[in-house]
Write a protein that holds these residues in place. Sequence first.
Motif, PDB file in Angstrom:
ATOM      1  N   VAL A  74       0.720  -1.343   0.214  1.00 40.88           N
ATOM      2  CA  VAL A  74       0.207  -0.015   0.039  1.00 40.88           C
ATOM      3  C   VAL A  74       0.867   1.203  -0.050  1.00 40.88           C
ATOM      4  CG1 VAL A  74      -1.950   1.256   1.313  1.00 40.88           C
ATOM      5  CG2 VAL A  74      -1.590  -1.314   1.622  1.00 40.88           C
ATOM      6  N   LEU A  81      -4.300   4.596   6.458  1.00 35.52           N
ATOM      7  CA  LEU A  81      -4.789   3.329   5.999  1.00 35.52           C
ATOM      8  C   LEU A  81      -5.931   2.747   7.194  1.00 35.52           C
ATOM      9  CD1 LEU A  81      -4.563   0.906   4.262  1.00 35.52           C
ATOM     10  CD2 LEU A  81      -3.084  -0.038   5.873  1.00 35.52           C
ATOM     11  N   PHE A  87     -10.077   1.595   2.836  1.00 34.57           N
ATOM     12  CA  PHE A  87      -8.986   0.532   2.791  1.00 34.57           C
ATOM     13  C   PHE A  87      -9.333  -0.562   3.804  1.00 34.57           C
ATOM     14  CE2 PHE A  87      -6.492   4.576   1.731  1.00 34.57           C
ATOM     15  CZ  PHE A  87      -6.104   3.965   0.545  1.00 34.57           C
TER      16      PHE A  87
END
Length: 349
Positions: A74, A81, A87
Amino acid sequence: MAERLHGQRPTLEDVARRAGVSKSTVSRVINGEPKVRAAVAERIRGAVAELGYVPNQAARKLVTRHNNAVAVVVTEPQNRLFVDPYFDCHLRGIRQELVRHGAQPVLLFIEEQDDYPRVCDFLGGGHVDGALLFSLLADDPLPDMVEQMGLPAVFGGRPLLGSGHRSDVYTYVDADNRGGAREAVRYLVSLGRRRIATITGPLDQAAAIDRLDGYRDVLPATPPRLLAQGDFTVRGGADAMALLLDQAPDLDAVFVASDLMASGALRTLRERGRTVPEDVAVVGFDDLTPIAEVTEPPLTTVHQDIEEMGRLMARILCHRTSHPPLRGDDAPTLASVVTPTRLVIRDSA
């Protein structure tokens, strides 16, 4: 109840003896090979359960050449996140599918340039069977890096590559960002809105560009004062909405390229004394739960199945890395997938 033999851990030989088959047949069943009769495979699995046999993972890797681990890379700050529901949905879908295939995700972050060598050393070190990569920026070196090392990879979203590169050589799973944006803006036009602004995502990401292109498909002659760039965060949406109101105080609608930014835009409109949807109609993108349902007013937005996109990414990768396919799996092994979107109408427009 597991049975312990001779005070030691059960061996492959013990399982074979209990099931009345050869060691090679036991090995094939444990490694998921299909060419064993169902009754025999069931007998072997029963012997494994009775004895509490646990395969030697190092030896199993030599046979299967699988680590049963997949890197999830990522290119976002860690703090974003874990607070962005997008996410969370994506990773939940990925994990569910990997577990079905007997693999575990290994989460890797790239937050700055110095992270690339470290991540690529890990990816090329034989620790994982493949990689799932998402939130890539324009001209990101990761697609070339994984291709050069021969590591199977699937991308979350269309890679935004530089000139001379073809995105069709990479396998990706994406939503119909352009089509979804087009539907949202056409809906605002159908409501009689005439000064329709947009808040884009960061224009070094393919999803943001595609959503802006969908907006422009419907309103090609939009003046610059009706465009503002955000960053897919609540604060970014709030700031972009403030800029739009300063530039175009007569706007009567706004298409926002993410629900998080739309929630920030709604806050700014409230602070500026604008009512939604009477003064300004607002449409978002993502249909994030619970955000889109609990904003004030509830948000009209473009739905994309984020969790299913994560599952598709993992399923395609597992097929490409020769993990045993599960019954009912029909994922393509190479082709990219663009999933449909649909407009969900609530009170904000």
